[in-house]
Scaffold this motif. Structure first.
Motif, mmCIF file in Angstrom:
data_model
loop_
_atom_site.group_PDB
_atom_site.id
_atom_site.type_symbol
_atom_site.label_atom_id
_atom_site.label_comp_id
_atom_site.label_asym_id
_atom_site.label_seq_id
_atom_site.Cartn_x
_atom_site.Cartn_y
_atom_site.Cartn_z
ATOM 1 N N THR A 61 -9.259 -0.828 5.527
ATOM 2 C CA THR A 61 -9.220 0.402 4.866
ATOM 3 C C THR A 61 -10.413 1.202 5.931
ATOM 4 O OG1 THR A 61 -11.074 0.462 3.359
ATOM 5 C CG2 THR A 61 -9.288 -0.509 2.539
ATOM 6 N N VAL A 92 -2.958 0.973 -3.793
ATOM 7 C CA VAL A 92 -2.668 -0.557 -3.526
ATOM 8 C C VAL A 92 -2.118 -1.470 -4.919
ATOM 9 C CG1 VAL A 92 -3.193 -2.896 -2.687
ATOM 10 C CG2 VAL A 92 -4.013 -1.013 -1.704
ATOM 11 N N THR A 99 0.898 -1.197 0.157
ATOM 12 C CA THR A 99 -0.113 -0.092 0.067
ATOM 13 C C THR A 99 0.904 1.161 -0.013
ATOM 14 O OG1 THR A 99 -0.239 0.181 2.323
ATOM 15 C CG2 THR A 99 -1.733 -1.264 1.162
ATOM 16 N N ALA A 119 -7.405 -6.651 3.668
ATOM 17 C CA ALA A 119 -6.897 -5.314 3.682
ATOM 18 C C ALA A 119 -7.771 -4.401 4.528
ATOM 19 C CB ALA A 119 -6.745 -4.546 2.286
ATOM 20 N N SER A 138 -4.568 6.965 -1.337
ATOM 21 C CA SER A 138 -3.808 5.768 -1.250
ATOM 22 C C SER A 138 -4.087 4.881 -2.584
ATOM 23 C CB SER A 138 -4.022 5.265 0.110
ATOM 24 O OG SER A 138 -3.917 6.181 1.172
ATOM 25 N N VAL A 173 -4.120 5.355 4.014
ATOM 26 C CA VAL A 173 -3.276 4.228 3.522
ATOM 27 C C VAL A 173 -3.801 2.742 4.316
ATOM 28 C CG1 VAL A 173 -1.293 4.676 5.047
ATOM 29 C CG2 VAL A 173 -1.067 3.673 2.991
#
Length: 361
Positions: free
Chosen positions: A320, A279, A250, A318, A277, A303
Motif C-alpha cells: 500500500t 480489501v 482489493t 499487501a 480503497s 488501491v
C-alpha cells in the motif's frame, strides 16, 4: 529462511528482505524509469524481472542487488506486465513473458537473454475494440497469468477489452468469450484448482456485481460472484497458496479514487485526487467480508496490490502507499511489516509486488 519482496511504487523499487522477524529495504529505480510490473522466478529466486513505464525491461540475477536492461528488441519501452511460467522450463529457468503498450507479448526461453514476439495477438477479432480509457488511442497488456497445471497455457488480460488465452506458449491465440471480463486488472490461478481462473475487474463500473469473476473451465466460460463487495472497481486478487477457495481482493469505488490521478504521465481520469480503497476476503461460497483488523483505513489509500508465496499457506502480502502489510490467517487480520516507510512513498501508487522465499545456507 529469508523472505524477499519486490515492491514497485511509482518512483521506486524496494527490495525488502525479512529474516527472523527483522526487515530491511533497499531502494532502486528512483529516477524516471517508473517501475510498473515485477515478477520473480519461483525456482531461481535470485532472478527477478522489472517492467517499467518509461525504460523497458530490467533483470536481476543476484536478488536485486544489481540490475541490467534486457529486451532490446521490444517495439515499445512501456513494459506493463511480466510473468514467469515456473512449470514451463525449457532450460535452466522458467519461461518469461513480457507484455507491452501497445499490446504485444514477448517470450524468453533462456531467462531473458533473448526474446521472441508471440505474434497474432492483435489479429484477434476483438482487437479493433481494445482501448485504454486513460490513453484511448492505445491499449496494453495488463496481466499475464501462466497456468501451473498446463505449462504451455497463458491467460492474458488486455486493458481494456478482453481476456484472451493461448495453449501453445503464444504461438496461437483464442479470443475473448462473450461472458468473459472486459476490463480484468489481475488474473490468478492455483496449482490445486485445475482449469480455474480468478479475475478482479473494473467491469463493475459498467454493470454492478461484475467486480469479481471466475472460470472453472480454463476460460471457456465465466461466472460473476461479487456478493458482499460494496465498491465496484476490482483491482488485485490473490489466492491462499494452501486453499484455492480462499481469495483476497482489493477494490475502490472507481478508477478515479483507486489511482494516483495527479500523475500526468499515467493520468486516467479528471476527478479530484481523493483515494479510497477497501480489501475483502472470501472463503468458499460465503459473501465477501471486508478486512479491517490491522489494515489501513480506506480513506487516503490508493488501491493495494497483492502477493503470495507458494510455500506459505494462509499468508498474503499487501503493498500500500501506507506501508507493506502481511496476513498470516488467510486475510482475516493484518500486521504492518516494520520498515522505515518514507513520507514520499505515501504519495505514490503501488504498482506491483512479488514475493519469494530463500532457504538460508
Amino acid at each position: 529462511m529469508t523472505t524477499r519482496i519486490y515492491a514497485a511504487l511509482d518512483y521506486a523499487l524496494l527490495v525488502i528482505e525479512g529474516r527472523g522477524g527483522n526487515w530491511d529495504a533497499n531502494r532502486y529505480f528512483d529516477g524516471n524509469e517508473r517501475p510498473y510490473a515485477v515478477a520473480v522466478d519461483p525456482y531461481a529466486p535470485e532472478r527477478a524481472y522489472l517492467g517499467t513505464f518509461n525504460d523497458g525491461l530490467w533483470r536481476t540475477v543476484d536478488g536485486g542487488n544489481s540490475w541490467s536492461q534486457i529486451g532490446s528488441d521490444f517495439s515499445s519501452s512501456r513494459v506493463m506486465a511480466i510473468a514467469v511460467a515456473g512449470e514451463d522450463r525449457p532450460g535452466e529457468y522458467g519461461t518469461v513473458y513480457a507484455g507491452t503498450e501497445p499490446s504485444a507479448v514477448y517470450r524468453s526461453d533462456d531467462g531473458g537473454d533473448t526474446w521472441n514476439e508471440c505474434h497474432g495477438l492483435t489479429d484477434l477479432d476483438s482487437a479493433t475494440e481494445w482501448s485504454f480509457p486513460g490513453r484511448p488511442d492505445t491499449h496494453h497488456v495488463r496481466w499475464i497469468e501462466p497456468d501451473p497445471n498446463v505449462p504451455e497455457r497463458l491467460h492474458v488480460s488486455i486493458e481494456a477489452g478482453a481476456v484472451v488465452r493461448t495453449s501453445d506458449r503464444g504461438e496461437t491465440w483464442v479470443d475473448r468469450v462473450p461472458d468473459g471480463p472486459f476490463d480484468a486488472h489481475t488474473l490468478a490461478t492455483h496449482p490445486d484448482a485445475p482449469n480455474r481462473v480468478y479475475a478482479a475487474a473494473g467491469d463493475g463500473l459498467l454493470e454492478e456485481g461484475h467486480e469479481y469473476v471466475e472460470s472453472t473451465d480454463g476460460g471457456d466460460s465465466w461466472v460473476y460472484s461479487s456478493e458482499g463487495l460494496e465498491q465496484h472497481y476490482g483491482w488485485a486478487v490473490a489466492v491462499d497458496p494452501g486453499d484455492p477457495d480462499t481469495r483476497v481482493i482489493t477494490t475502490s469505488p472507481g478508477a478515479g479514487r483507486a489511482h494516483d490521478i495527479e500523475d500526468e504521465a499515467v493520468r486516467t481520469h479528471d476527478e479530484p485526487n481523493d483515494p479510497y480503497s477497501v480489501v475483502y476476503r472470501r472463503q468458499g461460497e460465503e459473501l465477501w467480508q471486508q478486512c479491517t483488523d490491522g489494515f489501513p483505513d480506506p480513506a487516503g489509500l490508493f488501491v493495494p496490490v497483492l502477493a503470495t508465496i507458494p510455500d506459505e499457506s494462509g499468508t498474503f502480502y499487501a503493498l500500500t502507499n501506507r506501508g507493506l502489510y502481511r496476513s498470516a490467517d488467510s486475510g482475516e487480520t493484518w500486521d504492518e511489516i516494520d520498515l522505515s516507510w518514507k513520507d514520499r512513498y505515501r504519495e505514490q501508487q503501488p504498482r506491483s509486488v512479488a514475493a519469494t522465499s530463500i532457504r538460508d545456507e
